[in-house]
Design an enzyme around this catalytic site. Structure first.
Site, PDB file in Angstrom:
ATOM      1  N   SER A 140       0.843  -1.198   0.000  1.00  0.00           N
ATOM      2  CA  SER A 140       0.000   0.000   0.000  1.00  0.00           C
ATOM      3  C   SER A 140       0.874   1.241   0.000  1.00  0.00           C
ATOM      4  O   SER A 140       1.996   1.227   0.542  1.00  0.00           O
ATOM      5  CB  SER A 140      -0.900   0.008   1.238  1.00  0.00           C
ATOM      6  OG  SER A 140      -1.570   1.249   1.383  1.00  0.00           O
ATOM      7  N   TYR A 153      -3.320  -0.538  10.201  1.00  0.00           N
ATOM      8  CA  TYR A 153      -3.349  -1.029   8.823  1.00  0.00           C
ATOM      9  C   TYR A 153      -2.069  -0.597   8.111  1.00  0.00           C
ATOM     10  O   TYR A 153      -1.416  -1.398   7.434  1.00  0.00           O
ATOM     11  CB  TYR A 153      -4.573  -0.487   8.098  1.00  0.00           C
ATOM     12  CG  TYR A 153      -4.591  -0.824   6.616  1.00  0.00           C
ATOM     13  CD1 TYR A 153      -5.059  -2.059   6.180  1.00  0.00           C
ATOM     14  CD2 TYR A 153      -4.128   0.087   5.667  1.00  0.00           C
ATOM     15  CE1 TYR A 153      -5.056  -2.380   4.824  1.00  0.00           C
ATOM     16  CE2 TYR A 153      -4.130  -0.220   4.318  1.00  0.00           C
ATOM     17  CZ  TYR A 153      -4.601  -1.455   3.906  1.00  0.00           C
ATOM     18  OH  TYR A 153      -4.588  -1.773   2.557  1.00  0.00           O
TER      19      TYR A 153
END
Length: 203
Positions: A140, A153
């Site tokens: 990510s 996250y």
């Protein structure tokens, strides 16, 4: 790499980025296996793309991973392992002691990071035996610029990003043929990003 005729396993392949990738691989002429935890979503994906092979499996559960590996063996093995499964839990104030926050962080690490290592360890020997074995890990952009609202996250994806780079180098050192790719998608309009107001890419 010639993808036509290759067999690809995509975790988290029943929706979002995983399903779009499955669609594109099928169009190229690859054989595609997708996994997910939700049988309803898997059934819907199969209905949309009948050529898909679907297997209900949770990457965070060791028993599921072992069963998945055996199923893949029965099918004839894979050339590409695409670790796409990922979860994100709604933010909880980090400054306030909260047991749920810890539980959510464990859950994200189990799926987003440890689940990838689990599957890579299971499938690496198989991929090594292939002429062109490949592992793709979806990380990510938050592994570079962490989100204050998605701290755990972001941390799980940062762990995966560093692991991916290290794995690539380790395999190079031992002269392994297996190639390692890191995918850093932009913010995509999926169930996981439904609460975000950023500009999103559609699948």
């Amino acid at each position: 790499m010639e993808l036509k005729g290759k067999t690809i396993l995509i975790t988290g392949g029943a929706s979002g980025i995983g399903l779009e990738a499955a669609k594109q691989f099928l169009e190229i002429g690859a054989k595609v296996i997708i996994t997910g935890r939700n049988q309803v979503k898997l059934d819907a994906a199969k209905k949309q793309f009948p050529a898909l092979i679907t297997v209900k499996s949770d990457v965070s559960v060791a028993e599921d991973a072992a069963l998945l590996f055996n199923k893949v063996l029965e099918i004839g093995g894979i050339d590409i392992l695409y670790n796409n499964a990922g979860v994100g839990v709604p933010a909880i104030n980090l400054g306030v002691p909260n047991e749920k926050h810890f539980e959510n962080a464990v859950y994200e690490m189990e799926v987003n990071y440890l689940g990838v290592i689990r599957l890579n360890n299971l499938f690496l020997e198989m991929l090594t035996s292939r002429k062109e074995g490949v592992i793709i890990n979806t990380t990510s952009i938050l592994s570079y610029v962490p989100s204050l609202l998605e701290a755990t996250y972001s941390a799980s994806k940062t762990a995966l990003a560093f692991y991916t780079k290290s794995l690539r180098e380790h395999l190079r050192i031992i002269n392994s043929k297996v190639k390692i790719f890191e995918l850093l998608p932009p913010v995509v309009d999926t169930e996981m990003t439904v609460s975000r107001t950023d500009k999103k890419m559609t699948t």
